[in-house]
Structure formats: structure tokens, C-alpha cells
Design a protein around this motif. Structure first.
Motif, PDB file in Angstrom:
ATOM      1  N   GLY A  65       0.784  -1.236   0.000  1.00  0.00           N
ATOM      2  CA  GLY A  65       0.000   0.000   0.000  1.00  0.00           C
ATOM      3  C   GLY A  65       0.811   1.278   0.000  1.00  0.00           C
ATOM      4  N   LEU A  66       1.790   1.325   0.898  1.00  0.00           N
ATOM      5  CA  LEU A  66       2.550   2.564   1.048  1.00  0.00           C
ATOM      6  C   LEU A  66       3.336   2.913  -0.228  1.00  0.00           C
ATOM      7  CD1 LEU A  66       4.791   3.382   4.086  1.00  0.00           C
ATOM      8  CD2 LEU A  66       5.857   3.083   1.877  1.00  0.00           C
ATOM      9  N   GLY A  67       3.964   1.913  -0.809  1.00  0.00           N
ATOM     10  CA  GLY A  67       4.757   2.148  -2.015  1.00  0.00           C
ATOM     11  C   GLY A  67       3.889   2.457  -3.223  1.00  0.00           C
TER      12      GLY A  67
ATOM     13  N   ASP B   8       9.507  -6.665   4.317  1.00  0.00           N
ATOM     14  CA  ASP B   8       8.549  -6.726   5.404  1.00  0.00           C
ATOM     15  C   ASP B   8       7.808  -5.407   5.497  1.00  0.00           C
ATOM     16  OD1 ASP B   8       7.204  -7.229   7.818  1.00  0.00           O
ATOM     17  OD2 ASP B   8       8.774  -8.664   8.336  1.00  0.00           O
ATOM     18  N   ASP B   9       6.492  -5.461   5.418  1.00  0.00           N
ATOM     19  CA  ASP B   9       5.746  -4.200   5.422  1.00  0.00           C
ATOM     20  C   ASP B   9       5.053  -3.957   6.753  1.00  0.00           C
ATOM     21  OD1 ASP B   9       3.721  -6.052   5.312  1.00  0.00           O
ATOM     22  OD2 ASP B   9       2.469  -4.790   4.043  1.00  0.00           O
ATOM     23  N   SER B  10       5.382  -4.760   7.749  1.00  0.00           N
ATOM     24  CA  SER B  10       4.641  -4.558   8.989  1.00  0.00           C
ATOM     25  C   SER B  10       5.477  -4.805  10.234  1.00  0.00           C
ATOM     26  CB  SER B  10       3.441  -5.505   9.017  1.00  0.00           C
ATOM     27  OG  SER B  10       3.891  -6.816   8.798  1.00  0.00           O
TER      28      SER B  10
ATOM     29  N   ASN C   6       1.484   9.354   8.575  1.00  0.00           N
ATOM     30  CA  ASN C   6       1.495   8.071   9.271  1.00  0.00           C
ATOM     31  C   ASN C   6       0.612   7.084   8.503  1.00  0.00           C
ATOM     32  OD1 ASN C   6      -0.133   6.170  11.095  1.00  0.00           O
ATOM     33  ND2 ASN C   6       1.575   6.697  12.411  1.00  0.00           N
ATOM     34  N   HIS C   7       1.117   5.860   8.277  1.00  0.00           N
ATOM     35  CA  HIS C   7       0.373   4.874   7.486  1.00  0.00           C
ATOM     36  C   HIS C   7      -0.101   3.670   8.262  1.00  0.00           C
ATOM     37  CE1 HIS C   7       1.137   6.432   3.385  1.00  0.00           C
ATOM     38  NE2 HIS C   7       2.222   6.926   3.957  1.00  0.00           N
ATOM     39  N   THR C   8       0.247   3.582   9.508  1.00  0.00           N
ATOM     40  CA  THR C   8      -0.151   2.377  10.233  1.00  0.00           C
ATOM     41  C   THR C   8      -0.148   2.620  11.733  1.00  0.00           C
ATOM     42  OG1 THR C   8       0.383   0.069  10.673  1.00  0.00           O
ATOM     43  CG2 THR C   8       2.221   1.490  10.196  1.00  0.00           C
TER      44      THR C   8
ATOM     45  N   THR D 119      -7.409  11.638   3.179  1.00  0.00           N
ATOM     46  CA  THR D 119      -7.817  10.304   2.741  1.00  0.00           C
ATOM     47  C   THR D 119      -7.088   9.928   1.454  1.00  0.00           C
ATOM     48  OG1 THR D 119      -9.959  10.521   3.806  1.00  0.00           O
ATOM     49  CG2 THR D 119      -9.781   8.866   2.068  1.00  0.00           C
ATOM     50  N   ASN D 120      -6.577   8.715   1.436  1.00  0.00           N
ATOM     51  CA  ASN D 120      -5.833   8.216   0.277  1.00  0.00           C
ATOM     52  C   ASN D 120      -6.667   8.289  -0.997  1.00  0.00           C
ATOM     53  OD1 ASN D 120      -3.950   5.524   1.909  1.00  0.00           O
ATOM     54  ND2 ASN D 120      -3.514   7.688   1.658  1.00  0.00           N
ATOM     55  N   GLY D 121      -5.992   8.133  -2.109  1.00  0.00           N
ATOM     56  CA  GLY D 121      -6.683   8.062  -3.392  1.00  0.00           C
ATOM     57  C   GLY D 121      -5.863   7.177  -4.315  1.00  0.00           C
TER      58      GLY D 121
ATOM     59  N   LYS E 135      -7.687  -1.556  12.370  1.00  0.00           N
ATOM     60  CA  LYS E 135      -6.326  -1.982  12.034  1.00  0.00           C
ATOM     61  C   LYS E 135      -5.845  -1.504  10.657  1.00  0.00           C
ATOM     62  CE  LYS E 135      -5.773  -4.409  15.768  1.00  0.00           C
ATOM     63  NZ  LYS E 135      -5.022  -3.837  16.875  1.00  0.00           N
ATOM     64  N   GLU E 136      -6.723  -1.418   9.674  1.00  0.00           N
ATOM     65  CA  GLU E 136      -6.296  -1.025   8.330  1.00  0.00           C
ATOM     66  C   GLU E 136      -6.379   0.494   8.228  1.00  0.00           C
ATOM     67  OE1 GLU E 136      -4.383  -1.850   5.780  1.00  0.00           O
ATOM     68  OE2 GLU E 136      -5.660  -3.502   5.102  1.00  0.00           O
ATOM     69  N   ALA E 137      -5.233   1.134   8.067  1.00  0.00           N
ATOM     70  CA  ALA E 137      -5.233   2.594   8.093  1.00  0.00           C
ATOM     71  C   ALA E 137      -6.189   3.151   7.043  1.00  0.00           C
ATOM     72  CB  ALA E 137      -3.813   3.112   7.866  1.00  0.00           C
ATOM     73  N   SER E 138      -6.082   2.661   5.826  1.00  0.00           N
ATOM     74  CA  SER E 138      -6.995   3.126   4.782  1.00  0.00           C
ATOM     75  C   SER E 138      -7.405   1.978   3.871  1.00  0.00           C
ATOM     76  CB  SER E 138      -6.318   4.235   3.955  1.00  0.00           C
ATOM     77  OG  SER E 138      -6.940   4.367   2.697  1.00  0.00           O
ATOM     78  N   GLY E 139      -6.396   1.359   3.247  1.00  0.00           N
ATOM     79  CA  GLY E 139      -6.663   0.441   2.155  1.00  0.00           C
ATOM     80  C   GLY E 139      -6.761   1.257   0.881  1.00  0.00           C
ATOM     81  N   THR E 140      -6.297   0.681  -0.221  1.00  0.00           N
ATOM     82  CA  THR E 140      -6.445   1.369  -1.509  1.00  0.00           C
ATOM     83  C   THR E 140      -6.960   0.413  -2.582  1.00  0.00           C
ATOM     84  OG1 THR E 140      -4.040   1.103  -1.687  1.00  0.00           O
ATOM     85  CG2 THR E 140      -4.857   3.307  -1.223  1.00  0.00           C
TER      86      THR E 140
END
Ligand code: 475
Length: 810
Positions: A116-118, A261-263, A348-350, A450-452, A638-643
Motif C-alpha cells: 500500500g505505502l509504495g 517486510d511491510d509490517s 502516518n500509514h499504520t 484520505t488516500n486516493g 487496524k487497516e489505516a486506509s486500504g487502496t
């Protein structure tokens, strides 16, 4: 200058002759691809130079998006589309007997990110350019991207991703812009002869950072921004220090691989050095440019430069900027601090505790001694200032250096003027729970963005059948302005449009079914519901809950093969971090359940499981247009946003979700009737944490359905998972089901039953689907980056962009 088909063909042939001494008829796919890439790159070369020149000439404030990950995937079609050349290229190539989509598959995914972040960083790069905003990316050019995933006996196996093999046509190596980065050794402060202290370095290692630039082409607006990725080399002056092969290797390893590792932050030395490497190189190059070309006093830096810290991995931007301003530009601490805070902003993403970055003091001192000195000073001054204003505990809880560790989120918040979350719910949780103490201290710094998603890629490029239906119904303005998808709401009851959308979906499903057959040898029907969960494998995302429901269906079907239900294909795509044991166990269980169910004649093809290996951007592009159901079933909070939720919605999938992350905003956008919501709310989850009343054992004892499903993991029902099944069982019962799967199970099953019923009424289903597409426009990352630009970065769109009559690049 428009490029017509004939010129395109001529130029392609000409370039093939020049570069390969070859005629088109003799050329291999690879050669044609590289030639086409060069042709495309040449089409935006001038615009690239002009964009930069305009920013410099007009002394435009620019934003630099610092991210340790960028995940663009393939770029050929995106560049063609944004240059307004996609149709011309497709048709011209067809006339030469070449299929563009087939040719595009030659390009290796640029997978310099985990998830997600990348991917968000890359959607932002596209939108920043497409909105004509002066903005650039800054990151690392890893020699190897995220590992390739294969399944062997149902287990995940990781293989290296050699994405640079064969060359990368989009990048340009900029030798002249290389800088030096110092790490390790010792630093002490001495008088500089002008009454100030300067640092003296001893035994430090000097690294050469070489930038590779890639053009970020805006959508039909003549803007091309820059993504700058740094690669490590041995400086010529240091050559004799690296006589041994091993010494060279160690150094060159620095930018060799992306941490997969993303978490979970493992606190590895190389990772910390990576972080400093791209931060220091990036900031040095910004300051060098500022002094040489902008030529304003360094104290005015924040009027010309904004730096964004994408999660905490680039948090060293704060002390590195301080180092340069103090040690090299000789500003006072106070002046330097004022500039730094104004320049920096942070996302912040998580909120997962295990993902919060901390480094031991010891490691930081050894690896980056000057950084540590500066962080210590920032911390001391923070405590000194705040203890006058706030209670002891509050200051203790928020300081940067605590319990022998450097807290990178604290550094990012204290050292910047803005901290944002990535969806409303997430930003609220930051303020009220996770970063509440900081919110008391700096209430004005907190905000939501909010993400897009880059909607052109995730609709026009990946879903042409749907795009054509939209063009016919509502015209083409939605292609530039995703907000215009709203116009589709006028066709809710238009049988023709609904039918055409259904046909487009069917085509996409058939294409995916073909791909599934080819890659997994599983035969699926395009008439079945395509039920999709695609994202990293993580306990909190609850792929296991999805599996529990599938097992229940399987058991129901075994009992009653004539069960009245829609056919369903459950499609998974997910990589597990190589060191994440539990996630790998879940992969194994899904794969074994697939073996069992797909080959059981009793099931009679009513349900199938397809776990497609090596989920990446290109695979997402195949799956998303074909999805009917979008599984967004993380434990609330738990899920900051999701895309992927946004991408699936845009492609007409119906969301099945908990009220987590941006799902909440998707529900607000489509209304309760066009989404399936289930499960605990975030408040209920927190209440459980408070009262500690949850008992998974009780759920197991009292609920026969749950009992039967869980027993399948340990009684041999699912074959070949003696150890894995036990581990799953224990995680749920013995260790009390940390992510409340059993608590949400019944309501999840109920929601699934409603979906089954709804799909039976195709008109009703198509209406829901249309309403989802029509309301997806608000999740365009164009909108998101505009909000960042206005509220946080204070950068403005390129002047020429606002004129109506946009001149095409071609
Ligand atoms: C969230 N990655 C999604 C997405 O905002 C959200 C962490 C540590 C090291 C390397 N990578 C990471 C993440 O934390 C990440 O990808 N977070 C995700 O960011 C964009 O939509 O909910 O989980």
C-alpha cells in the motif's frame, strides 16, 4: 506536433535500424519493446527539460516526496496514455501485426515497494504531474525489487526479482549529480575558528550516491516531473580502501535489496543505513540546487522547498536538514530549527504497534554518530521547552529518546509542521488514541488526507471494455476529471447501459479465467461470482476469515450437494513477508484447501479457490477489472486506509467490508444499500480490549458451525496441514483469536449470504455496480494531492496548466 500512425510506424522502423541494425520483420519482441520505449521517452524529453526549467525560472516552490518505496509497476501504457498516444500506438502497431498489450508484457514490473505505502507513493507521483504540481519523488534504486513468489507444495517460496536485467529504458543515470554520504566512524566537535563548533569526522565511510532519474509524465498537460532514485557506489577517492571483493560487496549491498517486510521493523543496521543514504543524498541535492539556481538566503528555504516524509522511514530528514543548516550553512540552532519544521511534513500509514519504527541508541550512535548527536539535542530541547507547559508524563511519553531507543514517529511529529493520517477513521484514531499525547501538545499539526488512487491507470488502462461503455453513456470528460463519473448516476435504470456494463465485466472475467487456466490449470467459469481478496498477507487483514467461510460452504455442500447457491470463485493474491511465519502458514492452508475443494466431485464446481502466485501491480491489473466482490475484511481499527478497496470499487465490484479505514468513506459514498457491511466496529474492538471479556473458546463451545469449521484444520479434512492446521487452530482457540475472527464469523457469513442472493438478481446487482463506479471519483489521488498541495505543502500548479486550451505533448 501530433504523431500520426504513419509517422509512428516510420519512426519505429527507423529507430530499430539505428539501434539494432534490424528490420521490424526480423526483430524479437524485446527489441521492439525497447525501441518503442526509446521512442516514447523521446516524445517527452523536451517537456521534461521545459518543466524543470520553468520551475527554476519562476522559482516555483517544489515539494519533494521522500519515500523508501515506490511501486509503479509497468510504465509503457501509462506513459502512452498520458502523452495522448495510446490509441495511435495501439492502431499503428496492429497494422504492423503487433499486439500492444502483448508487447507491454515484456516490461518488468518496477516493484520497489511492498504494498500500500509504495503503491500510494506512485499514484501520487502520477497525480502530482497530472495536476501540474511541482513535485518530485526521492527514494532508493534497489537492484532487486520485492521477491517473486512461487508456490511449491502449497508453500511460499521466494525468488530474487532481477528487474534490471535487460535494462531499464525509463531511467537516466545522472553522473554529474552524484553526492557523497558519510556513515560510521566517530564525530567530535571542535572550534571552527569563527566562534562556532564544527564536527570533525574520524574513520567514517564515504559512500557515493548516484541518482537515476525517471520522468513522471502528467496526463496530457506537458508536465514531466522527476522521480529520483539513488544507487550506492564506491567513490574514486576511496577505491584503494576496497581492495577485497567482500568489502566491495558489503558496500554495494546497501542498495541491493528492498526489505520485504511491510509490517515489522527488525532494526537492522543495513536498513538504517539505507534510510540515511537516500535521505542525505536527497537533501544534499535539494540544497545544492537551491544555492546554485534559486539563490535565495538559506533562511528562506521553506518558501521554496517542501519535504514530505512518507511514513517514518525518511524521518532522518529532520536531523539531516539540521546538520546541513548548522554544520555547513552555519545557521544558529534556533534559525535552523525554524526552517526545518516549516519545510517538513509527515504521513502516518499504520497504527500497528509492531510496525512503529524504533532504533536502539547504540546502533544509531555507531552507524550515524552525527545524526545521533543532533537527535539528542532535539530531544533535550524538546523536553526543556515542553516541561514548562505540560505535565511530566506527557513530556516523557512523547520525547524522542526513551527506553534506550530513538522513536522515529516522535522525531517526525516534533520535527515537522504537519502530521496526517490516510483516512478519516485512521486520522481520528491518531488524535484520540495512538498519538493522543502529541495531539494535546500540537493540536494544529494534525489533519486527515484520505488516500486516493491514480484513476486513469486503474480504469482507462486496465479496463478498456468498461471505459468504452462509460464514453458512450456519459462522454469522455471523466477521463480527465474522474469527478464526472457521477454523471453515470443518471443511467441507474437504463437497461442498455446496465447490460453493456455487464458485458464488459463478463469480458474481463473471461480474460482472467483464461489467465487462471494458463497459470494454474484451474478451470473456472466466468458465470461464477468472482470474489477477490488481494493485499499483503497479514493476520489483521484476516484472509483466514475468508478461508473459514469457504470451509463452511464446502461443508454445507458436502452435506447437501444440491444447495441453492451461486457459483463462486474465491480469488486470492498475497505475498507474505519471508520471516512472517504465521502468514506463511495461512498461505499453505489456503493452497491445501484449494487442492481439496477444486478436486472434490461432490462440490461439482460450485465453489473454487484460486490463489494466484506473485501478486504484484501487473497481476492486480488483471484481477481488479474482473472482480464482482471486493473483500475488505480487516479487523476494524487496524487497516489505516486500504487502496485496493478503491480500485475494486472503481471497476464495479461490490464491497464486502468491516467499518475500517477508507471502507467507511466508501460506504458514505455509495450508501448503505450498495455495500455489505459486517462485523465489530472500531469502538467495539476497543471495548473488548478494555474489558477483556472475549473468549474464543466459548464461541467454539457454543457455536456448532464454528466448531465444525475449525475442526477441519485438525481432523484431516483439509489434507497435508498436520502442523499448519494445528497452528491455526491454536492461534484461534489457545491464544484467544487476537483478531476476533470468530466474533465476526456469523455476521460475515450472513453478509456473504446476502451477496449470494443479490447476485441472483442481475439487474439489481448491475445497479449496485453502476452506483459504485459512479461514486468512485472522489477517491482519485488527483484530489488527494491537491489537498496536500493546498493544506500542507503550499505548492501551486504550473501556471500554464490553468489555461483551458491544453496543448498536447504529441
Ligand atoms: C496501510 N508499509 C494501508 C497504505 O496509506 C494504507 C511498513 C513498514 C515498512 C515498509 N512498509 C510498510 C506500510 O506500513 C503500509 O503499506 N501501510 C499501508 O499504507 C497507504 O492504505 O492501510 O496498511
Amino acid at each position: 506536433m501530433a504523431l500520426d500512425k504513419e509517422t509512428f510506424k516510420k519512426e519505429l522502423r527507423q529507430r530499430l535500424r539505428e539501434n539494432y541494425a534490424m528490420e521490424l520483420e526480423d526483430a524479437a519482441k524485446q527489441e521492439i519493446f525497447y525501441t518503442l520505449g526509446a521512442l516514447v521517452k523521446a516524445r517527452y524529453a523536451d517537456a521534461w527539460g521545459d518543466t524543470w526549467k520553468e520551475y527554476v525560472d519562476k522559482k516555483k516552490k517544489q515539494v519533494y516526496y521522500f519515500s523508501i518505496e515506490f511501486l509503479p509497476g509497468r510504465m509503457l501504457k501509462n506513459n502512452l496514455l498520458n502523452l495522448g498516444m495510446l490509441d495511435t500506438a495501439r492502431e499503428a502497431l496492429a497494422e504492423l501485426g503487433i499486439d500492444l498489450d502483448n508487447l507491454a508484457e515484456v516490461e518488468k514490473d518496477m516493484a520497489l515497494g511492498n504494498g500500500g505505502l509504495g503503491r500510494l507513493a506512485s499514484c501520487f507521483m502520477d497525480s502530482i504531474a497530472s495536476c501540474g504540481l511541482p513535485g518530485n519523488g526521492n527514494g532508493i534504486r534497489y537492484d532487486y525489487g520485492l521477491f517473486k513468489q512461487r508456490f511449491v507444495d502449497g508453500y511460499q517460496v521466494e525468488l530474487p526479482d532481477e528487474w534490471l536485467q535487460g535494462g531499464n529504458i525509463w531511467e537516466i543515470r545522472r553522473e554529474s549529480k552524484a553526492v557523497e554520504v558519510r556513515v560510521g566512524g566517530h564525530v567530535y566537535l571542535a572550534d571552527n575558528g569563527r566562534g562556532k563548533l564544527k564536527p570533525i569526522y574520524e574513520n567514517e565511510q564515504i559512500l557515493r550516491a548516484v541518482p537515476y532519474d525517471t520522468g513522471m509524465v502528467g496526463y496530457e498537460n506537458n508536465v514531466v516531473n522527476t522521480l529520483r532514485l539513488w544507487s550506492v557506489e564506491i567513490p574514486a577517492s576511496e577505491e584503494d580502501k576496497y581492495q577485497s571483493i567482500q568489502g566491495r560487496r558489503e558496500l554495494e549491498d546497501l542498495t541491493a535489496v528492498l526489505y520485504p517486510d511491510d509490517s515489522n521493523e527488525q532494526g537492522r543496521l543495513i536498513r538504517l543505513t539505507q534510510e540515511y543514504f537516500f535521505v542525505s543524498a536527497g537533501i544534499q541535492s535539494i540544497i545544492r540546487h537551491y544555492k546554485k539556481r534559486i539563490q535565495q538566503p538559506i533562511s528562506k528555504l521553506s518558501e521554496y522547498v517542501s519535504i514530505h516524509i512518507n511514513d517514518t522511514h525518511p524521518a532522518l530528514c529532520v536531523p539531516e536538514m539540521m546538520r546541513i543548516l548548522i554544520d555547513e550553512e552555519e545557521l544558529s540552532w534556533e534559525q535552523a530549527w525554524d526552517v526545518t519544521v516549516k519545510v517538513m511534513s509527515y504521513t502516518n500509514h499504520t497504527i500497528l504497534a509492531e510496525a512503529l519504527e524504533k532504533w536502539s541508541i547504540d546502533l544509531m550512535k555507531r552507524t550515524l554518530p552525527r545524526m545521533y548527536q543532533i537527535i539528542e539535542e532535539i530531544d533535550a530541547r524538546y523536553v526543556h521547552t515542553m516541561q514548562e507547559l505540560h505535565p511530566y508524563d506527557l513530556v516523557e511519553n512523547t520525547r524522542i529518546i526513551r527506553d534506550g531507543q530513538v522513536h522515529m514517529a516522535h522525531l517526525s511529529i516534533i520535527g515537522s509542521h504537519s502530521t496526517n493520517g490516510v483516512a478519516k477513521l485512521h486520522s481520528d484514531l491518531l488524535k484520540t488514541v495512538v498519538l493522543h499525547d502529541f495531539y494535546i501538545i500540537y493540536p494544529d499539526r494534525f489533519n486527515n488526507k484520505t488516500n486516493g488512487i491514480a484513476q486513469r491507470r486503474w480504469s482507462q488502462i486496465v479496463n478498456e471494455p468498461m471505459s468504452h461503455v462509460l464514453d458512450e453513456a456519459i462522454g469522455k470528460t471523466w477521463r480527465k476529471d474522474p469527478g464526472d463519473l457521477k454523471l453515470l448516476m443518471n443511467y441507474q435504470s437504463d437497461q442498455t447501459v446496465l447490460e453493456k456494463l455487464a458485458q464488459a465485466k463478463k469480458m474481463n472475467k473471461q480474460a482472467l479465467a483464461d489467465y487462471i487456466l494458463e497459470t494454474t490449470e484451474i478451470d473456472v467459469s466466468a458465470d461464477a461470482i468472482f470474489d477477490v481478496q488481494i493485499k499483503r498477507l497479514h493476520a489483521y487483514k484476516r484472509q483466514l476469515l475468508n478461508l473459514l467461510h469457504i470451509i463452511k460452504l464446502y461443508q454445507d455442500l458436502k452435506e447437501n450437494p444440491d444447495l441453492d447457491m451461486q457459483k463462486r470463485v474465491f480469488i486470492f493474491g498475497a505475498k507474505a513477508a519471508p520471516s512472517y511465519h504465521y502468514a506463511k502458514v495461512i498461505i499453505k492452508c489456503i493452497n491445501e484447501a484449494a487442492q481439496l475443494i477444486n478436486n472434490d466431485p461432490d462440490v461439482n464446481d460450485q465453489i473454487k479457490i484460486v490463489f494466484l502466485p506473485n501478486y504484484n501491480v501487473s497481476l492486480a491489473e488483471k484481477i481488479i477489472p474482473a472482480a464482482d466482490v471486493s473483500e475488505q475484511i480487516s479487523l476494524a481499527s487496524k487497516e489505516a486506509s486500504g487502496t485496493s478497496n478503491m480500485k475494486l470499487m472503481l471497476n464495479g465490484a461490490i464491497t464486502l467490508a468491516t467499518l475500517d479505514g477508507a471502507n467507511v468513506e466508501i460506504r458514505d459514498a455509495v450508501g448503505d444499500d450498495n455495500i455489505y457491511i459486517f462485523g465489530l466496529t472500531e469502538k467495539e474492538v476497543y471495548a473488548y480490549y478494555e474489558n477483556q471479556e472475549y473468549s474464543a473458546q466459548r464461541m467454539y463451545d457454543e457455536n456448532p458451525v464454528i466448531r465444525r469449521v475449525l475442526n477441519a484444520f485438525i481432523d484431516g479434512t483439509i489434507p497435508n496441514i498436520v502442523y499448519e492446521g494445528r497452528e491455526i487452530f491454536d492461534s484461534l482457540i489457545k491464544y484467544n483469536d487476537e483478531y476476533f475472527l470468530l466474533r465476526d464469523f456469523d455476521s460475515y457469513v450472513k453478509a456473504q449470504e446476502e451477496i449470494d442472493k443479490a447476485y441472483g438478481d442481475q439487474t439489481f446487482w448491475q445497479q449496485m455496480s453502476l452506483i459504485n463506479i459512479a461514486n468512485a471519483g472522489r477517491f482519485s489521488s488527483d484530489e488527494t494531492v491537491r489537498r496536500y498541495a493546498e493544506d500542507i505543502w503550499k505548492v501551486e500548479p504550473k501556471d500554464s496548466f490553468v489555461t483551458e486550451d491544453v496543448q498536447k505533448v504529441q
